[in-house]
Write an enzyme that holds these catalytic residues in place. Structure first.
Site: not given
Length: 220
Positions: A37, A40, A152
């Site tokens: 979102d 991370c 990520h």
């Protein structure tokens, strides 16, 4: 058990995700998945520091406060990233929820929490990297993250038993380095002895040559 899958294929054949997973398996880590979102990195740090990703807002606030209070400590790294906004604007943006963390926020996190940050990454040529706080070279506490390039961060934890293997590996590396240092020292000493011996032999030759010449010049 060695990771035969990574050895059986060229690194170029692996996707970033596969490469990262292979490295995590090889090092003995398990991943704790963080929500994708935009928070991370902060979630992963929160999981490591506060044992819960739910503290990500607190982590973001503490990191942003560090950037605001000590801007000169991070402007050097900021310049290398070549962002097209002023550092002050960058810090303001970083205070917003879902703004992605980066190398600078990792450095600030290391300083805020006084921790060594170990990141297992998906880069082809850089399997992992370490960030140390400026206050100390080797802090007692270590946190572990995984990073899928440009996408990520997750929180990672050593599997049971992996910690011992990792410590043994570190000891082996230290012993190997110690042996290398001893070998270098010995080689240095040998070179010095050879040089001194050569100089001594040269002096003897010069003396003999000089003595021989003087004898030849003596009148009969």
């Amino acid at each position: 058990m060695p990771n035969t899958r990574i050895k059986s294929r060229c690194l170029d054949d692996l996707t970033d995700q596969e490469r990262l997973q292979d490295r995590l398996e090889w090092e003995g880590y398990t991943e704790k998945k963080m929500k994708s979102d935009g928070n991370c990195q902060f979630r992963a740090i929160a999981d490591q520091v506060y044992k819960s990703a739910d503290f990500h807002k607190r982590v973001r606030q503490e990191i942003v406060q560090q950037l605001k209070s000590r801007p000169n400590a991070y402007k050097e790294y900021y310049g290398k990233l070549q962002y097209h906004i002023q550092f002050k604007e960058y810090v303001q943006d970083m205070s917003n929820d879902s703004e992605w963390g980066d190398d600078i926020t990792l450095r600030a996190a290391a300083d805020v929490y006084g921790v060594k940050i170990v990141v297992i990454a998906s880069y082809k040529d850089i399997p992992s990297f370490v960030i140390l706080p400026k206050s100390q070279k080797e802090p007692d506490k270590v946190i572990h993250l995984s990073y899928l390039e440009g996408a990520h961060y997750d929180s990672i934890h050593l599997r049971q038993g992996s910690s011992t293997r990792k410590k043994n590996k570190e000891k082996d590396n230290e012993k190997e380095k110690e042996n290398e240092d001893l070998k270098k020292e010995k080689d240095k000493e040998d070179k010095k002895n050879k040089r001194e011996k050569a100089e001594k032999n040269n002096k003897k030759k010069l003396y003999r040559r000089s003595h021989f010449s003087n004898d030849m010049l003596m009148p009969l």
